[in-house]
Write a protein that holds these residues in place. Structure first.
Motif, PDB file in Angstrom:
ATOM      1  N   THR A  78       0.832  -1.203   0.000  1.00  0.00           N
ATOM      2  CA  THR A  78       0.000   0.000   0.000  1.00  0.00           C
ATOM      3  C   THR A  78       0.866   1.252   0.000  1.00  0.00           C
ATOM      4  O   THR A  78       0.596   2.208  -0.731  1.00  0.00           O
ATOM      5  CB  THR A  78      -0.928   0.010   1.224  1.00  0.00           C
ATOM      6  OG1 THR A  78      -1.554  -1.253   1.350  1.00  0.00           O
ATOM      7  CG2 THR A  78      -1.972   1.082   1.099  1.00  0.00           C
ATOM      8  N   LYS A  81       2.074   1.878  -3.386  1.00  0.00           N
ATOM      9  CA  LYS A  81       1.099   2.473  -4.291  1.00  0.00           C
ATOM     10  C   LYS A  81       0.865   3.933  -3.964  1.00  0.00           C
ATOM     11  O   LYS A  81       0.747   4.773  -4.861  1.00  0.00           O
ATOM     12  CB  LYS A  81      -0.227   1.719  -4.218  1.00  0.00           C
ATOM     13  CG  LYS A  81      -0.209   0.362  -4.859  1.00  0.00           C
ATOM     14  CD  LYS A  81      -1.608  -0.014  -5.370  1.00  0.00           C
ATOM     15  CE  LYS A  81      -1.553  -1.194  -6.299  1.00  0.00           C
ATOM     16  NZ  LYS A  81      -1.382  -2.478  -5.586  1.00  0.00           N
ATOM     17  N   CYS A  82       0.802   4.275  -2.696  1.00  0.00           N
ATOM     18  CA  CYS A  82       0.503   5.659  -2.314  1.00  0.00           C
ATOM     19  C   CYS A  82       1.657   6.595  -2.633  1.00  0.00           C
ATOM     20  O   CYS A  82       1.449   7.757  -2.979  1.00  0.00           O
ATOM     21  CB  CYS A  82       0.188   5.751  -0.819  1.00  0.00           C
ATOM     22  SG  CYS A  82      -1.364   5.002  -0.391  1.00  0.00           S
ATOM     23  N   ILE A 101      -1.821   6.276   6.484  1.00  0.00           N
ATOM     24  CA  ILE A 101      -2.022   5.025   5.760  1.00  0.00           C
ATOM     25  C   ILE A 101      -2.178   3.876   6.750  1.00  0.00           C
ATOM     26  O   ILE A 101      -3.065   3.025   6.615  1.00  0.00           O
ATOM     27  CB  ILE A 101      -0.845   4.756   4.785  1.00  0.00           C
ATOM     28  CG1 ILE A 101      -0.801   5.835   3.713  1.00  0.00           C
ATOM     29  CG2 ILE A 101      -0.980   3.383   4.152  1.00  0.00           C
ATOM     30  CD1 ILE A 101       0.410   5.754   2.821  1.00  0.00           C
ATOM     31  N   MET A 116      -6.057  -3.395  -0.619  1.00  0.00           N
ATOM     32  CA  MET A 116      -5.161  -2.290  -0.949  1.00  0.00           C
ATOM     33  C   MET A 116      -5.847  -1.203  -1.759  1.00  0.00           C
ATOM     34  O   MET A 116      -5.613  -0.014  -1.547  1.00  0.00           O
ATOM     35  CB  MET A 116      -3.978  -2.830  -1.731  1.00  0.00           C
ATOM     36  CG  MET A 116      -2.865  -3.278  -0.848  1.00  0.00           C
ATOM     37  SD  MET A 116      -1.526  -3.899  -1.820  1.00  0.00           S
ATOM     38  CE  MET A 116      -2.047  -5.556  -2.125  1.00  0.00           C
ATOM     39  N   ASN A 117      -6.674  -1.611  -2.695  1.00  0.00           N
ATOM     40  CA  ASN A 117      -7.305  -0.618  -3.572  1.00  0.00           C
ATOM     41  C   ASN A 117      -8.178   0.332  -2.777  1.00  0.00           C
ATOM     42  O   ASN A 117      -8.166   1.543  -3.000  1.00  0.00           O
ATOM     43  CB  ASN A 117      -8.139  -1.314  -4.655  1.00  0.00           C
ATOM     44  CG  ASN A 117      -7.257  -2.131  -5.570  1.00  0.00           C
ATOM     45  OD1 ASN A 117      -6.067  -1.867  -5.696  1.00  0.00           O
ATOM     46  ND2 ASN A 117      -7.836  -3.138  -6.197  1.00  0.00           N
ATOM     47  N   ILE A 119      -7.856   1.143   0.332  1.00  0.00           N
ATOM     48  CA  ILE A 119      -7.025   2.016   1.156  1.00  0.00           C
ATOM     49  C   ILE A 119      -6.448   3.140   0.310  1.00  0.00           C
ATOM     50  O   ILE A 119      -6.483   4.317   0.683  1.00  0.00           O
ATOM     51  CB  ILE A 119      -5.899   1.220   1.837  1.00  0.00           C
ATOM     52  CG1 ILE A 119      -6.495   0.133   2.727  1.00  0.00           C
ATOM     53  CG2 ILE A 119      -5.011   2.125   2.652  1.00  0.00           C
ATOM     54  CD1 ILE A 119      -5.477  -0.850   3.255  1.00  0.00           C
ATOM     55  N   VAL A 120      -5.921   2.773  -0.825  1.00  0.00           N
ATOM     56  CA  VAL A 120      -5.310   3.787  -1.692  1.00  0.00           C
ATOM     57  C   VAL A 120      -6.337   4.811  -2.134  1.00  0.00           C
ATOM     58  O   VAL A 120      -6.079   6.028  -2.119  1.00  0.00           O
ATOM     59  CB  VAL A 120      -4.651   3.117  -2.923  1.00  0.00           C
ATOM     60  CG1 VAL A 120      -4.149   4.168  -3.891  1.00  0.00           C
ATOM     61  CG2 VAL A 120      -3.501   2.233  -2.498  1.00  0.00           C
TER      62      VAL A 120
END
Lengths: 175, 716
Positions: A78, A81-82, A101, A116-117, A119-120
């Protein structure tokens, strides 16, 4: 959970954990007994090593060790990605964002979300919100603040130019 | 003009630029001063930035308490940016112990009821991290409302917050129980995960709740089945397994619900058979992934309590894990191996563990050594094996054994009479090789002192014949005495052993006397005292020396620690042979000592009280507790005879109280004349408890004057 340790103890725990984890070879398992400062045998340290970074979670005996390993993986992915290919400096210079995060993954000592998606997406929405507050909508407040800080030069009471005599009105202070 | 405050990133760069700790401290202190000033001036625009910097500095370990109030202000601000940092600050800086923490309750309440999703999320997160019991009580209804809100983001956080609230205030369970059934119908994984955690918490706290939730077992089974078969949602997969977190939580809850409940267990059964692999823990042990091996060992350790035989099957594999270079794994393997020792495998297991002891890392040595000693104590097949095992542990890991190992071993050896010769020989050889391991040296010194005569005899069936010269033995003990590696206690053992050898060896004692007199001026006070006492024993009380340095009787296990320096004398009227006599009545010691005073030619009517002087050694003797022994009958003694007056002592030990000895003094007048002014006085030394009874009967063969004075009992 509950009461925090005073700052000194926190720092000692961090140092002790650092030393314990650093000693570990790469091909041995990722579970460590907690150090002497972390309450006894009920607590374990579970860590994963990524390049120059160690992510260490301290958990009690009710957590599954392999589960935590997966959790660390979720967290790190995560972050990646962020921050777009996260590196050490990102974490140092944006320590508050790392907190935000983490708050989406673990809350109150329990696992909250592992998708994850989601969260992002949430993080992006919140960052947009912050940006918008810092932009135009903040302009008036910024203007006031800027003027308050202007170093106004001394204004003459009377301006005499030849025959002209201009009396300068009393300008009230910008408040 | 106000200097614009540093951006957070700029401060971080400055701190990282500091080359020394002192420089860093300077930078930070300067900045904290700015931040404090800014807080005082109350600049709302930059407050969030100031707090962010403060939080960074706090992470490095510097004090940040002056930011607590700013958190409150930021939380109360309408801006998201402010709230975000404010709540973070609250979580990092505030906790139940500060009064300030209650002040955010109102802000949280407002945010929960009126805020946007993101803001509600912040408030819930903060509440579940540092919410105290009072806060939880105040905010319970707000959180309950959020459980049924449309937004899944908020609901999942509300559910976990409810778990925290129940932990803080168990009575709130009643509020949070009803919504659970509905929440289980959700499809959102985050909500499901939280709900199952909530249900687990409720069930663990209340048997009524447990009963209530049994009816959702079919539903749980259904969710799990769906996860396993159709792959509920690919977004949650990790390594191809769909949402392992949710699966594990469901399994945990099923375990709780199914415990001791036939019906629920039935429902779960065939599903579990698919998921679990009950009997392949052993296979896990062979897996190449270290983490899996670790988990397998941990699980087996938990199982060994309840199902010992199942785990025994895996013993060979477990023992192999001892060889792991990874200390976490070998520690687990050690714990498990020790738990698996039983009377049938003790020899083999001890062999493996001894091997491990030789090569294991230092932090595991103490545990391994104590484990082996404990197992040996419990399951030793023979005494000789037991002695051998302890000996081996002492040689391999002497520095790491517990303090009572020495006492245990000496007690063990002392009690195994048939093994004295064997023990002393083995210990002598071990000592000759290495005098650095203190417990070993202490035991060896003690044994050599006690059984030195057996050492010199040269033959023993159990091991190869060993020719040892007296001089060699003395030299070895002297080496121990002089070595800087020897602890003071060890040197005490060695000195005493030397002293005992003075009666066991056949040669002259000049060497021993020399050593003893040298140590009379040793700097260590304890050693000096001993040396002086022994020296006095040589010089003034040589006739008592052999008696005092006799072999020790067996000490009762668990009794007070035998003081090594106290020597008991248990003798009879004559000096003895080397074989230890295990028991002897303690009170008779007193009498026997009286016998040292050579017979009736001694001073008249009353036996002289014991002279306590020779270095206090005799005082030690009689102070020692001794195991109550079977009584031996003591013959009558004639202690005085002169001019027709005879005094004799007779001894009776009443069977009910074997610790008591009744001594009767009989005075007989065999002369022709009368004896007048007969006064009988008994002087009794202080140490044993003695009571003189008033039963003075008298018999006269040729008459006592009728006015014999009342007997006086002067007690000393």
């Amino acid at each position: 959970m509950g009461l925090r340790e005073p700052e000194e103890i926190q720092q000692q725990i961090v140092r002790e954990t650092f030393h314990l984890v650093l000693k570990r070879d790469d091909n041995i398992c990722n579970f460590l007994e907690g150090g002497s400062l972390i309450g006894g045998s009920d607590y374990k340290l579970i860590y994963r090593h990524y390049a120059t970074l160690y992510f260490v979670f301290c958990v009690d005996s009710s957590e599954s060790e392999l589960g935590i390993l997966d959790l660390i993986q979720v967290f790190v992915e995560t972050l990646d990605k962020c921050f777009e290919n996260v590196c050490e400096l990102d974490l140092i210079f944006h320590m508050d964002k790392v907190h935000y995060i983490l708050q989406e993954v673990v809350m109150g000592g329990m696992v909250l979300e592992t998708n994850m998606n989601e969260i992002v997406a949430q993080m992006e929405a919140q960052n947009r919100l912050e940006k918008s507050e810092g932009g135009l909508s903040a302009a008036p407040a910024r203007a006031v603040s800027a003027v308050k800080n202007i170093n106004l030069p001394e204004i003459p009471r009377n301006i005499n130019i030849g025959d002209l005599n201009i009396k300068v009105p009393n300008l009230s202070q910008f408040v | 003009m106000l200097v614009p405050s540093l951006k957070v990133q700029d401060l971080i760069e400055e701190i990282r630029g500091a080359k020394t700790q002192a420089q860093e401290r300077e930078v930070i202190q300067k900045e904290c001063a700015h931040i404090r000033a800014s807080f005082r001036d109350g600049d709302p625009l930059h407050r969030h930035r100031q707090l962010a910097k403060l939080l960074y500095v706090h992470m490095l370990g510097y004090p940040a308490h002056f930011g607590q109030m700013e958190c409150l202000k930021l939380i109360a601000s309408p801006r998201f940016t402010d709230k975000r940092v404010g709540y973070l600050g609250a979580m990092l800086l505030l906790d139940e112990r500060q009064d300030a923490h209650l002040l955010i309750t109102n802000s949280i309440k407002n945010d929960l009821s009126q805020g946007t999703q993101a803001v509600q999320g912040l408030a819930l997160c903060t509440l579940s991290t540092m919410g105290s019991a009072e806060m939880c009580r105040d905010l319970a209804t707000e959180v309950e409302k959020l459980l049924l809100q449309p937004s899944p983001y908020v609901r999942k956080k509300a559910v976990l917050t409810a778990v925290h609230m129940i932990r803080k205030v168990p009575e709130l369970s009643t509020i949070f129980l009803p919504p659970c059934a509905q929440l289980l119908h959700e499809r959102h994984h985050g909500i499901l995960l939280g709900t199952i955690t909530l249900i687990m918490e409720l069930c663990e706290r209340s048997p009524a709740a447990l009963k209530h939730f049994r009816k959702v077992v079919p539903q749980l089974v259904q969710i799990l089945r769906t996860l396993l078969t159709t792959g509920y949602s690919t977004e949650h997969s990790i390594s191809g397994v769909s949402d392992p977190f949710l699966q594990v939580q469901i399994l945990r809850l099923l375990r709780i619900l199914g415990r001791n409940h036939e019906e629920s267990s039935e429902t779960m059964n065939d599903l579990l058979a698919q998921v679990l692999a009950v009997n392949i823990l052993g296979r896990f042990l062979l897996n190449s992934d270290k983490n899996i091996r670790y988990v397998a060992l941990t699980s087996l350790l938990r199982l060994v309590q309840s199902d010992h035989s199942a785990v025994q099957r895996h013993r060979p594999t477990v023992v192999e894990c001892l060889q792991e270079p990874d200390t976490s794994l070998s520690r687990r393997a050690l714990e498990l191996s020790l738990a698996l020792v039983n009377s049938s495998n003790v020899r083999a297991m001890t062999q493996e563990l001894q091997g491990f002891l030789q090569s294991c890392p230092t932090d595991l040595r103490a545990d391994c050594a104590s484990g082996i000693l404990l197992a040996a104590e419990r399951y030793a097949p023979t005494k000789r094996w037991h002695i051998d095992t302890i000996l081996r542990v002492l040689t391999t890991a002497g520095a790491h054994v517990r303090d009572d190992a020495v006492a245990n071993l000496t007690q063990l050896i002392g009690g195994a009479q048939e093994l004295h010769a064997y023990s002393v020989r083995r210990l002598y050889c071990a000592l000759a090789e290495d005098i650095s391991q203190q417990p070993l040296v202490q035991v060896a010194a003690w044994c050599i002192g006690e059984y030195g005569d057996l050492l010199l005899e040269g033959s023993c069936e159990e091991i190869e014949p060993l020719q040892v010269e007296e001089e060699e033995v003395l030299a070895l003990l002297e080496r121990v005495l002089q070595s800087h590696m020897s602890l003071p206690a060890t040197r005490g053992y060695a000195l005493t052993a030397l002293m005992k050898l003075s009666t066991r060896l056949r040669g002259d004692n000049n060497r021993i006397r020399q050593v003893v007199s040298i140590y009379g001026s040793c700097l260590d006070v304890e050693l000096q005292q001993r040396a002086v006492e022994y020296d006095t024993l040589f010089r003034k009380y040589d006739h008592m020396r052999a008696a005092i340095l006799e072999k020790m009787p067996l000490v009762e296990r668990g009794g007070p620690q035998v003081d090594e320096e106290a020597k008991e004398s248990k003798e009879e009227a004559r000096l003895l042979e080397a074989a230890p006599v295990p028991t002897e009545p303690q009170a008779s010691k007193l009498l026997d000592l009286l016998d040292l005073l050579d017979g009736p030619s001694e001073d008249a009517q009353h036996p002289r009280p014991l002279d306590p002087s020779p270095g206090g050694a005799l005082v030690h003797l009689l102070d020692l507790p001794c195991a109550p022994p079977p009584a031996a009958p003591i013959p009558n003694l004639k202690v005085f005879e002169r001019e027709g007056l005879q005094l004799s002592l007779s001894f009776v030990r009443p069977p009910e109280t074997p610790a008591l000895l009744l001594i009767t003094v009989t005075a007989t007048n065999t002369s022709g004349g009368d004896v007048t002014h007969f006064i009988c006085q008994a002087a009794v030394p202080k140490f044993p408890a003695a009571a003189t009874g008033p039963q003075w009967g008298h018999s006269s063969s040729s008459g006592w004057p009728s006015d014999d004075p009342a007997p006086q009992n002067p007690q000393s």
